[in-house]
Design a protein around this motif. Structure first.
Motif, short mmCIF file in Angstrom:
data_model
loop_
_atom_site.label_atom_id
_atom_site.label_comp_id
_atom_site.label_asym_id
_atom_site.label_seq_id
_atom_site.Cartn_x
_atom_site.Cartn_y
_atom_site.Cartn_z
N VAL A 54 -6.96 -5.36 -2.74
CA VAL A 54 -8.46 -5.44 -2.71
C VAL A 54 -8.92 -5.12 -4.54
CG1 VAL A 54 -10.10 -3.58 -2.52
CG2 VAL A 54 -8.48 -3.71 -0.58
N LYS A 112 1.02 -0.99 0.00
CA LYS A 112 0.15 -0.08 -0.01
C LYS A 112 0.54 0.83 0.41
CE LYS A 112 -3.82 -0.52 1.59
NZ LYS A 112 -5.08 -0.46 2.80
N ASN A 159 -7.62 4.58 5.65
CA ASN A 159 -8.16 4.61 4.68
C ASN A 159 -9.75 4.08 3.56
OD1 ASN A 159 -5.44 6.04 5.52
ND2 ASN A 159 -4.64 3.98 4.96
N ASN A 173 -6.80 -5.82 4.35
CA ASN A 173 -6.25 -5.10 4.92
C ASN A 173 -5.64 -5.13 5.77
OD1 ASN A 173 -7.65 -2.74 3.18
ND2 ASN A 173 -8.45 -2.41 4.63
N THR A 174 -5.57 -5.95 6.82
CA THR A 174 -4.74 -6.79 8.25
C THR A 174 -3.86 -7.67 6.93
OG1 THR A 174 -6.81 -6.74 9.60
CG2 THR A 174 -4.71 -7.85 9.71
N GLU A 222 -2.58 -6.44 5.00
CA GLU A 222 -1.24 -5.83 3.73
C GLU A 222 -0.54 -5.13 4.98
OE1 GLU A 222 -1.22 -3.23 -0.54
OE2 GLU A 222 -3.15 -3.60 0.53
N CYS A 245 -12.03 0.98 8.78
CA CYS A 245 -10.94 1.06 7.80
C CYS A 245 -10.34 2.46 8.53
CB CYS A 245 -10.95 0.89 6.76
SG CYS A 245 -11.46 -0.86 6.65
N LEU A 265 -11.02 3.29 0.59
CA LEU A 265 -10.39 1.74 0.05
C LEU A 265 -10.24 1.95 -2.16
CD1 LEU A 265 -14.28 0.00 0.36
CD2 LEU A 265 -12.06 -0.25 1.54
N PRO A 322 -13.66 4.79 2.72
CA PRO A 322 -13.18 3.57 4.13
C PRO A 322 -14.50 3.00 4.90
CG PRO A 322 -12.94 5.32 5.25
CD PRO A 322 -13.51 5.73 3.91
N SER A 343 -5.33 -0.65 -3.57
CA SER A 343 -4.05 -1.64 -3.33
C SER A 343 -4.31 -2.83 -4.08
CB SER A 343 -4.41 -1.80 -2.00
OG SER A 343 -4.46 -3.75 -1.21
N HIS A 390 -11.33 -6.17 5.17
CA HIS A 390 -10.60 -6.12 6.56
C HIS A 390 -9.56 -7.30 6.70
CE1 HIS A 390 -12.83 -2.84 8.79
NE2 HIS A 390 -14.03 -3.88 8.54
#
Length: 219
Positions: A157, A100, A130, A196-197, A199, A128, A132, A124, A154, A193
């Motif tokens: 995503v 990211k 940031n 994101n976790t 990454e 979250c 999406l 977001p 990302s 989620h």
């Protein structure tokens, strides 16, 4: 002879706009690739950067306009037919980056090149920090009839969205409809989620050796 439906007018307009949309798409993708050459050259072995372009097809364009405008009202007469040129994404370029931190770097590059384009980030999810995805739309020049859109997100995503779009919005009749998408919303949030976790944890581990070296150098 029965009057032409508004969809017929829009399909005719689409066929007229299509050569210009293709030109804009090619030109925008070329500009973006050129802008990102320094980023590509600096990528570490584990980092990735993908640039994709697409021309919105006729059915998708009409459906997008339908979601914004009640098209049936225009068939009764007395109102001008809405135009596909009001859409922001007839031409589009999508940029996928991993990890990211590269998204933030690319965002700065794009903002310098397209300062007048309108930002339209995807907000977001709850929990979250940031957006999406980062999006900008605008015209390449004053003579251009259509607007183009750049999407930056990302890679994790973005690839999930490609799968989600295919299974929820382009399925057979059995799965088509807002009801299925609504029921899948909790699972959708769980996936976002989790990605994101994943990454965030990866970036922490990837940066750990450099941080350790800095501590040793300072001791």
């Amino acid at each position: 002879m029965s009057p032409r439906k508004v969809e017929d007018h829009l399909r005719e307009e689409y066929s007229i706009l299509l050569p210009g949309v293709r030109r804009v798409t090619t030109e925008l993708e070329t500009q973006v690739r050129h802008l990102l050459l320094p980023v590509w050259k600096s990528l570490a072995r584990h980092e990735q950067l993908v640039v994709k372009s697409r021309v919105k097809d006729s059915d998708s364009a009409i459906e997008s306009l339908r979601r914004r405008t009640e098209l049936t009202g225009f068939e009764r007469g007395g109102q001008s037919t809405p135009s596909l040129t009001t859409l922001n994404d007839l031409a589009g370029v999508r940029i996928l980056a991993f990890p990211k931190c590269r998204v933030l770097e690319i965002d700065q590059v794009l903002r310098r090149r397209f300062p007048d384009w309108t930002p339209d980030p995807v907000p977001p999810l709850p929990g979250c920090a940031n957006s999406l995805a980062l999006k900008y739309h605008g015209r390449l020049d004053d003579s251009c009839r259509v607007r183009a859109e750049i999407q930056l997100m990302s890679m994790l995503v973005g690839m999930f969205w490609e799968v989600e779009h295919a299974i929820l919005y382009k399925p057979g009749e059995q799965l088509r409809g807002a009801g299925v998408a609504l029921r899948m919303q909790p699972r959708y949030a769980e996936v976002i989620h989790a990605l994101n976790t994943f990454e965030a944890e990866f970036e922490t581990l990837a940066n750990a050796p450099a941080q350790d070296e800095d501590r040793l150098a300072g001791s």
